[in-house]
Design a protein around this motif. Sequence first.
Motif, PDB file in Angstrom:
ATOM      1  N   GLU A   1     -10.500   6.127   7.184  1.00  0.00           N
ATOM      2  CA  GLU A   1      -9.184   5.679   7.639  1.00  0.00           C
ATOM      3  C   GLU A   1      -9.020   5.917   9.142  1.00  0.00           C
ATOM      4  O   GLU A   1      -8.454   5.082   9.859  1.00  0.00           O
TER       5      GLU A   1
ATOM      6  N   GLN B   1       0.831  -1.208   0.000  1.00  0.00           N
ATOM      7  CA  GLN B   1       0.000   0.000   0.000  1.00  0.00           C
ATOM      8  C   GLN B   1       0.867   1.260   0.000  1.00  0.00           C
ATOM      9  O   GLN B   1       0.544   2.243  -0.689  1.00  0.00           O
ATOM     10  N   MET B   2       1.973   1.214   0.724  1.00  0.00           N
ATOM     11  CA  MET B   2       2.830   2.396   0.827  1.00  0.00           C
ATOM     12  C   MET B   2       3.630   2.637  -0.452  1.00  0.00           C
ATOM     13  O   MET B   2       3.676   3.755  -0.969  1.00  0.00           O
TER      14      MET B   2
ATOM     15  N   THR C   1       0.377  13.485   8.178  1.00  0.00           N
ATOM     16  CA  THR C   1      -0.681  12.567   7.750  1.00  0.00           C
ATOM     17  C   THR C   1      -1.980  13.313   7.471  1.00  0.00           C
ATOM     18  O   THR C   1      -2.404  14.157   8.272  1.00  0.00           O
TER      19      THR C   1
ATOM     20  N   PHE D   1      -5.678  11.987   6.766  1.00  0.00           N
ATOM     21  CA  PHE D   1      -6.533  10.810   6.710  1.00  0.00           C
ATOM     22  C   PHE D   1      -7.973  11.197   6.389  1.00  0.00           C
ATOM     23  O   PHE D   1      -8.473  12.239   6.840  1.00  0.00           O
TER      24      PHE D   1
ATOM     25  N   SER E   1       8.067   3.965   5.438  1.00  0.00           N
ATOM     26  CA  SER E   1       7.052   5.005   5.355  1.00  0.00           C
ATOM     27  C   SER E   1       7.689   6.381   5.171  1.00  0.00           C
ATOM     28  O   SER E   1       7.256   7.179   4.332  1.00  0.00           O
TER      29      SER E   1
ATOM     30  N   LYS F   1       0.308   5.155  -0.258  1.00  0.00           N
ATOM     31  CA  LYS F   1      -0.364   5.279   1.041  1.00  0.00           C
ATOM     32  C   LYS F   1       0.649   5.087   2.166  1.00  0.00           C
ATOM     33  O   LYS F   1       0.539   4.174   2.995  1.00  0.00           O
TER      34      LYS F   1
ATOM     35  N   THR G   1       1.016   6.578   4.781  1.00  0.00           N
ATOM     36  CA  THR G   1       0.438   6.783   6.107  1.00  0.00           C
ATOM     37  C   THR G   1      -0.097   5.491   6.718  1.00  0.00           C
ATOM     38  O   THR G   1      -0.361   5.433   7.921  1.00  0.00           O
ATOM     39  N   TYR G   2      -0.217   4.428   5.913  1.00  0.00           N
ATOM     40  CA  TYR G   2      -0.820   3.187   6.408  1.00  0.00           C
ATOM     41  C   TYR G   2       0.097   2.420   7.356  1.00  0.00           C
ATOM     42  O   TYR G   2      -0.306   1.397   7.918  1.00  0.00           O
TER      43      TYR G   2
ATOM     44  N   LYS H   1       0.988   2.292  -3.961  1.00  0.00           N
ATOM     45  CA  LYS H   1      -0.189   3.158  -4.006  1.00  0.00           C
ATOM     46  C   LYS H   1       0.038   4.507  -3.337  1.00  0.00           C
ATOM     47  O   LYS H   1      -0.863   5.338  -3.290  1.00  0.00           O
TER      48      LYS H   1
END
Length: 469
Positions: free
Chosen positions: A149, A23-24, A143, A145, A75, A29, A31-32, A27
């Motif tokens: 989320e 995901q990071m 972040t 969100f 991240s 993301k 922050t996931y 995509k």
Amino acid sequence: MEVIFFLLITFAVATGFLWTVQQMVFKGKWTYFIFFLAAYLPFYITSLSVVFLATGSPLLVSFFQMSKEFIVLISGLVFVIYQRKPVEYPFRLQSTDWFMLAFVSLAILFLFLPIGQAGFINKALYFKSILIPSLVYLLGRNTRFEDFELLRLFQIIFVIAIGAFLVNLVENFFLNAHLQQFTGYALFNEVINDIEPEGNYNLTWTFETTNAMKRLGSFFSDPLELASSVLMGFAAGLIWFLTSERSHQWKYLLVMLCCIGSLVFASSRASFAAFFLMIFFIALVFKLYKLIGFGFLTLIIFACYVIFFATEDFYYYVVDTLTMSDTSSIGHVVEWALALESMITKPLGIGLAMSGNFGSVNEELRVGGENQFLIYGVQLGWAGMLLYIATLFSAIWTSIYVFKNSENLNLARLAFVAGTLKAGLLLPLFTANVEIYTYVSWVSWWMVGISVREYSRIQVESYSNKIVI
């Protein structure tokens, strides 16, 4: 049986880690990472224990150990890569940012300056315990969100709180033993951490009171971490209870009751006191003065239970606590005295990895260690301790400001949890090295970071409105 648990843990951690990285990286993301931390850190030590029990491999254990740091570093790297114009990144530093930056900068100086008797490797490992929470805060600070989320994070916190209590019930009523007696906890500590089994249950003294009453830790590393962590679950359950429709309130009441139950099983005196401190703080924030009355009523009921209904062991446990006559309380006082003596004789600090219960601290060099404020004071001097205190109080004030002024309900809820949790943890910080409890420490610093981001947005928006007017 341990092989089955090992396979389940390996599958769960590997799947969570790979999904988060996917995901990071692919995509964007980044922050996931917080989802992985919130779901994995409560089981961290239990996972390591089971892995070592099943395989006997320190190398394999190290992969599980490093996964939490790797996820944070990946991240941060992805965050930098996805910045379109890094040189034009806007810096709007708030007071919490400045205090955090100054604290970490001081720690960096102590890392490279020839201060203290600890070796550079030990100092570097201890510095990591300061740096990673700071990076988590920084990532939270950046972040953004969506509501779904934020809701997902709260759901993880609720599941952890309820799950911890259910495991406590199994420990108490079915096993009549600590979960850690079956996970290889003592073997892991002895081989990996060089900590000999202690106490009546061959774990550590943390798992029992001075009269050998069991203190349960569920799937957390020990009862103290459980007690500190469920404060976060209680604060989250309470704010959702107060801000949800009546038809849904029962779910959050259940979360709060589970957290209180885990507090009882953990038998942590500091966390019990922190719970009432948090109730008092919440009452002031909400102006719910009846809640203070509820707190006093609860204390009276507890006192009546201890006097008239409690077992003799529990009665004397409470009495010894109040009179500071048990060995645990005396031990705290001795550790505080040693730390204060060091701070008075060497007010500039004696160096990293010289105080506290972190793994890289050599027991022969350790000075003090059962008070988070004094731990930093011994190592980084009065300046380090005061910067840490300033960071905490700035975080609390900013979070509560965001709770009161943010138009985003879920962000306001998150800020409420951050502020009340940090306020509630002030008491446990006096009797434990709370920042090594990665779940409550890292997740709460991330919450503070995202709260400071919202605070900055509110300030900019307010300034812009004044200019327009």
